[in-house]
Design an enzyme around this catalytic site. Structure first.
Site, PDB file in Angstrom:
ATOM      1  N   HIS A   1       7.229 -34.048  -2.046  1.00  0.00           N
ATOM      2  CA  HIS A   1       7.051 -35.281  -3.760  1.00  0.00           C
ATOM      3  C   HIS A   1       8.170 -36.144  -3.752  1.00  0.00           C
ATOM      4  O   HIS A   1       8.821 -36.670  -4.089  1.00  0.00           O
ATOM      5  CB  HIS A   1       6.851 -34.320  -4.353  1.00  0.00           C
ATOM      6  CG  HIS A   1       7.817 -32.952  -4.541  1.00  0.00           C
ATOM      7  ND1 HIS A   1       9.292 -32.875  -4.077  1.00  0.00           N
ATOM      8  CD2 HIS A   1       7.484 -31.175  -5.036  1.00  0.00           C
ATOM      9  CE1 HIS A   1       9.915 -31.922  -4.303  1.00  0.00           C
ATOM     10  NE2 HIS A   1       8.914 -30.837  -4.603  1.00  0.00           N
ATOM     11  N   HIS A  20      12.176 -29.316  -1.033  1.00  0.00           N
ATOM     12  CA  HIS A  20      12.138 -29.928  -2.259  1.00  0.00           C
ATOM     13  C   HIS A  20      13.245 -31.058  -2.338  1.00  0.00           C
ATOM     14  O   HIS A  20      14.968 -30.045  -2.223  1.00  0.00           O
ATOM     15  CB  HIS A  20      12.421 -28.647  -3.471  1.00  0.00           C
ATOM     16  CG  HIS A  20      12.295 -29.293  -4.265  1.00  0.00           C
ATOM     17  ND1 HIS A  20      11.362 -29.134  -5.413  1.00  0.00           N
ATOM     18  CD2 HIS A  20      13.147 -29.887  -5.394  1.00  0.00           C
ATOM     19  CE1 HIS A  20      11.669 -30.032  -6.713  1.00  0.00           C
ATOM     20  NE2 HIS A  20      12.674 -30.584  -6.303  1.00  0.00           N
ATOM     21  N   LYS A  49       9.248 -22.794   3.342  1.00  0.00           N
ATOM     22  CA  LYS A  49       9.394 -23.307   1.866  1.00  0.00           C
ATOM     23  C   LYS A  49      11.406 -23.663   1.704  1.00  0.00           C
ATOM     24  O   LYS A  49      12.119 -22.145   1.488  1.00  0.00           O
ATOM     25  CB  LYS A  49       8.822 -23.408   0.953  1.00  0.00           C
ATOM     26  CG  LYS A  49       9.563 -23.865  -0.292  1.00  0.00           C
ATOM     27  CD  LYS A  49       8.518 -25.630  -0.635  1.00  0.00           C
ATOM     28  CE  LYS A  49       9.951 -26.542  -1.626  1.00  0.00           C
ATOM     29  NZ  LYS A  49       8.166 -27.373  -2.565  1.00  0.00           N
TER      30      LYS A  49
HETATM   31  O1  DOR Z   1       7.075 -30.282 -11.472  1.00  0.00           O
HETATM   32  C1  DOR Z   1       6.886 -29.134 -10.914  1.00  0.00           C
HETATM   33  N1  DOR Z   1       6.608 -27.938 -10.919  1.00  0.00           N
HETATM   34  N2  DOR Z   1       8.005 -29.364  -9.674  1.00  0.00           N
HETATM   35  C2  DOR Z   1       7.900 -28.263  -8.828  1.00  0.00           C
HETATM   36  O2  DOR Z   1       8.834 -28.166  -7.772  1.00  0.00           O
HETATM   37  C3  DOR Z   1       7.458 -27.163  -8.966  1.00  0.00           C
HETATM   38  C4  DOR Z   1       6.669 -27.189 -10.129  1.00  0.00           C
HETATM   39  C5  DOR Z   1       6.034 -25.474 -10.603  1.00  0.00           C
HETATM   40  O3  DOR Z   1       6.262 -24.111  -9.543  1.00  0.00           O
HETATM   41  O4  DOR Z   1       5.591 -25.541 -11.622  1.00  0.00           O
HETATM   42 ZN    ZN Z   2       5.805 -27.749  -5.943  1.00  0.00          ZN
END
Ligand code: DOR
Ligand code: ZN
Length: 346
Positions: free
Chosen positions: A174, A136, A99
């Site tokens: 996402h 990401h 990742k």
């Molecule tokens: O909304 C999110 N929550 N986006 C992310 O990229 C990480 C995730 C988290 O780990 O809480």
């Molecule tokens: Zn995530």
């Protein structure tokens, strides 16, 4: 159609956390999903094969008795990641992806990548051995508006990175924009894109109109309605580039309902009911199989699950707990804001 049976779905992007939170949320995913790609953004992050192996053991210990749920482990890419350790963890079958968090992009991303030149040897090794990179996709530059960070990332980071590393398999995770959909669709079979449940349902108005809704805040943040529509069309198209990654990300209510609330929507409990609703509303229920059960395994070179999941549309609304209790505090389950009539049968 009022009933659909699909091969057991998988979740290609999931946060299970650790400790008490892990114990509370792992059974929620294991109820409906056969496998999940497990995000490594713990504190400290899951960087080495040894850490991934120990984390996998903790996940298995948190599952209900008799569960056959399979966690697919992921290493967190840092500028100190050792290509040999990555290759060994892949060769042993333990690790299914690496990742990439741009440093500072989201929850627990401080150990992420600042200078992409420093991870070149790892990316080249991954291209050689066929190990996918999950990305990401947001820039962290202060000057870039938060609603533009995904589109800017595609042009300034993702595309140059892919061109510099031929053969690297990449999942843009996402995706939240039409630009993301268009970019992923235009690539070959070495590129995939995951779409969350909540980004198929909410746009930025849902977060901000009529009062701020902390449980709809996640990263990448939901965008305008035209982008949500592009995501719905991509997910329901059957296009093999797109598959389900819920990004179900539990935070306790006090961490969400705070002056500086955490990013994340918790959808593990009701994702499949919500997806059936969204696909049905589009008249594309048949495409749910590809999105939730077939396209992901195909990208990762894994078999489609042989067991199944049946969903039935009934006249009464489907219900689920509004919160999941954990010893760390309650976690609010994503509320779509409309009634859902699709029930899970098994
Ligand atoms: O909304 C999110 N929550 N986006 C992310 O990229 C990480 C995730 C988290 O780990 O809480
Ligand atoms: Zn995530």
């Amino acid at each position: 159609m009022t009933q659909i049976t699909i091969p057991r779905p998988d979740d290609w992007h999931l946060h299970l956390r650790d400790g008490e939170m892990l114990k509370a949320v792992a059974p929620q995913t294991a109820q409906h999903f056969a496998r999940a790609i497990i995000m490594p953004n713990l504190v400290p992050p899951v960087v080495t094969g040894a850490q991934a192996s120990a984390y996998r053991d903790r996940i298995l210990a948190a599952l209900p008795e008799g569960s056959t749920f399979e966690p697919l482990m992921v290493l967190y890419l840092t500028e100190d990641t050792d290509p040999k350790d990555v290759a060994a963890a892949h060769a042993s079958g333990l690790v299914k992806a690496v990742k990439l968090y741009p440093a500072g992009a989201t929850t627990n991303s401080n150990s992420g990548v600042r200078n992409f030149d420093n991870v070149r040897p790892v990316l080249e090794k991954m291209a050689e051995i066929g190990l996918p990179l999950c990305v990401h996709g947001e820039v962290t530059t202060h000057e870039v508006d938060i609603f533009d960070r995904e589109a800017t990332f595609i042009d300034t980071v993702l595309d140059p990175l892919r061109k510099a590393t031929p053969g690297l398999r990449v999942v843009m995770e996402h995706i939240t924009t039409k630009e993301g959909v268009d970019y992923v669709s235009a690539q070959g079979s070495d590129m995939g894109g995951t779409i969350t449940t909540h980004h198929l349902i909410i746009n930025r108005n849902h977060i901000l109109v009529g009062g701020i809704k902390p449980h709809y805040y996640c990263l990448p943040v939901a965008k305008r309605e035209i982008h949500r529509r592009a995501l719905v069309e991509a997910a329901t198209s059957g296009n093999p580039h797109f598959f389900l990654g819920t990004d179900s990300a539990p935070h306790t209510d006090d961490a969400k309902e705070s002056p500086c609330g955490c990013a994340g929507c918790f959808t593990a409990t009701n994702t499949m009911q919500l997806l059936a609703h969204v696909f049905d509303a589009e008249g594309k229920l048949n495409a749910l199989t590809k999105f939730a059960s077939e396209n992901g395994p195909k990208f990762y070179g894994l078999p489609v699950n042989t067991n199944s999941l049946t969903l039935t549309k009934k006249s009464e609304t489907a219900t689920w707990p509004s919160k999941i209790a954990s010893a760390a505090g309650p976690v609010t389950v994503f509320d779509p804001g409309f009634p859902v009539y699709w029930h899970i049968e098994n």
